[in-house]
Write a protein that holds these residues in place. Structure first.
Motif, PDB file in Angstrom:
ATOM      1  N   GLU A  87       0.833  -1.208   0.000  1.00 36.65           N
ATOM      2  CA  GLU A  87       0.000   0.000   0.000  1.00 36.65           C
ATOM      3  C   GLU A  87       0.866   1.256   0.000  1.00 36.65           C
ATOM      4  O   GLU A  87       0.590   2.206  -0.734  1.00 36.65           O
ATOM      5  CB  GLU A  87      -0.921  -0.003   1.218  1.00 36.65           C
ATOM      6  CG  GLU A  87      -1.871   1.187   1.260  1.00 36.65           C
ATOM      7  CD  GLU A  87      -2.845   1.121   2.416  1.00 36.65           C
ATOM      8  OE1 GLU A  87      -3.493   2.144   2.692  1.00 36.65           O
ATOM      9  OE2 GLU A  87      -2.944   0.049   3.039  1.00 36.65           O
ATOM     10  N   ASP A  88       1.927   1.258   0.811  1.00 34.72           N
ATOM     11  CA  ASP A  88       2.830   2.407   0.825  1.00 34.72           C
ATOM     12  C   ASP A  88       3.515   2.575  -0.528  1.00 34.72           C
ATOM     13  O   ASP A  88       3.682   3.697  -1.013  1.00 34.72           O
ATOM     14  CB  ASP A  88       3.883   2.244   1.923  1.00 34.72           C
ATOM     15  CG  ASP A  88       3.307   2.462   3.311  1.00 34.72           C
ATOM     16  OD1 ASP A  88       2.189   3.016   3.406  1.00 34.72           O
ATOM     17  OD2 ASP A  88       3.957   2.065   4.294  1.00 34.72           O
ATOM     18  N   THR A  90       2.466   1.656  -3.571  1.00 39.61           N
ATOM     19  CA  THR A  90       1.571   2.168  -4.607  1.00 39.61           C
ATOM     20  C   THR A  90       1.264   3.648  -4.389  1.00 39.61           C
ATOM     21  O   THR A  90       1.208   4.430  -5.347  1.00 39.61           O
ATOM     22  CB  THR A  90       0.260   1.364  -4.647  1.00 39.61           C
ATOM     23  OG1 THR A  90      -0.385   1.423  -3.362  1.00 39.61           O
ATOM     24  CG2 THR A  90       0.521  -0.086  -5.000  1.00 39.61           C
ATOM     25  N   ARG A  91       1.083   4.028  -3.125  1.00 37.55           N
ATOM     26  CA  ARG A  91       0.791   5.428  -2.825  1.00 37.55           C
ATOM     27  C   ARG A  91       1.965   6.334  -3.193  1.00 37.55           C
ATOM     28  O   ARG A  91       1.781   7.398  -3.807  1.00 37.55           O
ATOM     29  CB  ARG A  91       0.459   5.566  -1.341  1.00 37.55           C
ATOM     30  CG  ARG A  91       0.009   6.974  -0.936  1.00 37.55           C
ATOM     31  CD  ARG A  91      -0.621   6.991   0.433  1.00 37.55           C
ATOM     32  NE  ARG A  91       0.203   6.337   1.442  1.00 37.55           N
ATOM     33  CZ  ARG A  91      -0.148   5.220   2.081  1.00 37.55           C
ATOM     34  NH1 ARG A  91      -1.294   4.627   1.831  1.00 37.55           N
ATOM     35  NH2 ARG A  91       0.661   4.679   2.999  1.00 37.55           N
ATOM     36  N   ARG A 241      -4.311  -2.430  -7.736  1.00 39.28           N
ATOM     37  CA  ARG A 241      -3.841  -1.783  -6.504  1.00 39.28           C
ATOM     38  C   ARG A 241      -3.423  -0.329  -6.737  1.00 39.28           C
ATOM     39  O   ARG A 241      -3.682   0.529  -5.908  1.00 39.28           O
ATOM     40  CB  ARG A 241      -2.683  -2.557  -5.864  1.00 39.28           C
ATOM     41  CG  ARG A 241      -3.035  -3.988  -5.459  1.00 39.28           C
ATOM     42  CD  ARG A 241      -1.962  -4.558  -4.559  1.00 39.28           C
ATOM     43  NE  ARG A 241      -2.221  -5.958  -4.236  1.00 39.28           N
ATOM     44  CZ  ARG A 241      -1.545  -6.635  -3.331  1.00 39.28           C
ATOM     45  NH1 ARG A 241      -0.551  -6.059  -2.651  1.00 39.28           N
ATOM     46  NH2 ARG A 241      -1.823  -7.894  -3.106  1.00 39.28           N
ATOM     47  N   SER A 245      -4.825   3.714  -5.134  1.00 32.57           N
ATOM     48  CA  SER A 245      -3.969   4.789  -4.619  1.00 32.57           C
ATOM     49  C   SER A 245      -4.125   6.052  -5.473  1.00 32.57           C
ATOM     50  O   SER A 245      -4.110   7.163  -4.945  1.00 32.57           O
ATOM     51  CB  SER A 245      -2.510   4.337  -4.613  1.00 32.57           C
ATOM     52  OG  SER A 245      -2.307   3.312  -3.667  1.00 32.57           O
ATOM     53  N   GLN A 248      -7.375   7.751  -4.440  1.00 35.86           N
ATOM     54  CA  GLN A 248      -7.231   8.398  -3.128  1.00 35.86           C
ATOM     55  C   GLN A 248      -6.419   9.687  -3.243  1.00 35.86           C
ATOM     56  O   GLN A 248      -6.748  10.705  -2.626  1.00 35.86           O
ATOM     57  CB  GLN A 248      -6.574   7.439  -2.152  1.00 35.86           C
ATOM     58  CG  GLN A 248      -7.450   6.256  -1.772  1.00 35.86           C
ATOM     59  CD  GLN A 248      -6.718   5.190  -0.983  1.00 35.86           C
ATOM     60  OE1 GLN A 248      -5.480   5.173  -0.931  1.00 35.86           O
ATOM     61  NE2 GLN A 248      -7.457   4.274  -0.373  1.00 35.86           N
ATOM     62  N   ARG A 249      -5.356   9.634  -4.031  1.00 31.77           N
ATOM     63  CA  ARG A 249      -4.518  10.820  -4.217  1.00 31.77           C
ATOM     64  C   ARG A 249      -5.304  11.932  -4.919  1.00 31.77           C
ATOM     65  O   ARG A 249      -5.265  13.094  -4.497  1.00 31.77           O
ATOM     66  CB  ARG A 249      -3.285  10.428  -5.035  1.00 31.77           C
ATOM     67  CG  ARG A 249      -2.345  11.565  -5.391  1.00 31.77           C
ATOM     68  CD  ARG A 249      -1.529  12.010  -4.215  1.00 31.77           C
ATOM     69  NE  ARG A 249      -0.552  13.018  -4.625  1.00 31.77           N
ATOM     70  CZ  ARG A 249       0.171  13.719  -3.778  1.00 31.77           C
ATOM     71  NH1 ARG A 249       0.052  13.534  -2.484  1.00 31.77           N
ATOM     72  NH2 ARG A 249       1.042  14.615  -4.212  1.00 31.77           N
TER      73      ARG A 249
END
Length: 396
Positions: A87-88, A90-91, A241, A245, A248-249
């Motif tokens: 998750e980190d 991809t973000r 995935r 992200s 969300q961004r």
């Protein structure tokens, strides 16, 4: 012609070797140097002036994001980020793309073989070095409306005093700096986020993009005001995935509600729906309401999600005023679907102008196919859509 010079940056010696071996499979490229930290990468950038860079995200002393910021400031160069699928990871990858990275690939893993990674990497490097001779003009980036943006540092960091990266002796090649300038920020928006809109709508916007798309979407969606009276459906070529992200961004910088689309989700005006990586997204209708349909049907032109699939799903609904947009990206996905919509007489079929595209492939294909009725630079597309949709809203 001399091979293109590539700088490989990764804190893992094992991963550096894997990346170097993959790149060496193509005689068009040579490894000019390697680096184990972002700080070493900056030293190598000045000394070897590479044509392209592969950059790991997680490194000691100076991570990939910080190094990318410095590269874009002092000597813009195409950077391919090497991303994990956490998750980190991809973000941070999405953040890197919006900061100016050309593209990204996933690290080799049980899910992604080295052969697949190598093919993707060579393809992206090929496009990067071919397009780097024409800098992409800076485009304004909207400020966050949900959360205040963190303050920028005003002092310049000291240049690190670290050992020089390993050298590979090559004849000196003349280098002409090129790349994408840093993104300028306009005054902060004061609009409020819209309330959930459950009523009917008469217009719908569909957008397709690929390489360079996250940065282009940041601009486009940021230009749409709160209360925008149409839903926006987006296909961005991206693996699973990463689209979550991305959504969300974008949501943190938008006046609209941005989300990764879900199966069976009802579509509302003032909302942006990003097709999930690995799934086609289509519009469906039941009892006068519109919904998202996701599927794993075969890829179209090598893509899933596909822009053509999204555009063609709008064909059965001529009672909606449909607005189609194709922006930066490799290939021709979307041209066929947009052409079919234009033949039905849709009011808006926009292709992004070459001057602001990171890669002009998809818009060029739409223009050459006679599918695009309007060609606009990126910074004009949002206002054009506001006007096009607004004309109908004010007359209804």
């Amino acid at each position: 012609m001399a091979p293109y010079r590539v700088l490989v940056v990764d804190d893992s010696a094992f991963m550096r070797k894997i990346i170097c071996d993959l790149i060496k499979q193509d005689p068009r490229f040579t490894i000019v140097a390697t680096a184990g930290t972002g700080a070493e990468a900056l030293l190598a950038l000045k000394q070897y002036k590479p044509d392209a860079i592969t950059m790991d995200l997680e490194m000691p002393e100076m991570n990939g994001l910080e190094a990318l910021k410095q590269i874009m400031r002092i000597q813009p160069t195409p950077v391919i980020m090497i991303s994990g699928i956490s998750e980190d990871g991809t973000r941070e990858t999405i953040k890197a793309l919006q900061l100016g990275a050309f593209d990204f690939i996933r690290k080799p893993s049980t899910a992604v073989s080295p052969q697949e990674v190598g093919q993707q990497l060579l393809e992206k490097l090929s496009v990067a070095v071919m397009t780097r001779s024409k800098p992409v003009p800076a485009v304004p980036r909207p400020e966050a409306v949900k959360k205040p943006a963190p303050p920028q540092e005003t002092r310049k960091p000291e240049e690190p005093k670290l050992p020089e990266p390993e050298k590979i002796v090559k004849p000196e090649i003349k280098f002409k700096p090129a790349g994408r300038p840093a993104v300028a920020k306009p005054p902060k928006r004061e609009q409020q986020r819209p309330q959930k809109i459950t009523g009917s709508f008469t217009d719908i916007v569909a957008v397709g993009t690929s390489t360079g798309g996250p940065r282009a979407l940041h601009q486009l969606i940021g230009d749409l005001p709160s209360g925008f009276p149409a839903p926006v459906l987006v296909v961005q070529h991206m693996p699973p995935r990463f689209t979550r992200s991305l959504a969300q961004r974008l949501d943190s910088f938008s006046n609209l509600k941005v989300m990764e689309a879900e199966q069976g989700q009802q579509v509302h005006a003032g909302h942006v729906y990003i097709a999930p990586g690995g799934l086609h997204m289509e519009l469906t209708e039941r009892a006068g309401q519109y919904y998202i349909h996701l599927s794993e049907t075969p890829p179209r032109s090598g893509h899933r999600p596909s822009v053509d699939v999204l555009f063609e799903s709008l064909l059965p609904y001529p009672k909606l005023r449909r607005h189609a947009v194709i922006m930066t990206g490799m290939g021709s996905d979307g041209a066929k679907g947009m052409k079919s919509l234009v033949e039905q007489g849709i009011p808006t079929a926009v292709a992004e102008a070459e001057e602001t595209c990171v890669v002009f492939g998809m818009p060029r294909s739409a223009i050459e196919a006679g599918a695009a009725t309007t060609v606009l630079p990126l910074h004009s597309i949002g206002n054009f859509l506001v006007s096009a949709v607004g004309r109908n809203s004010s007359s209804s």
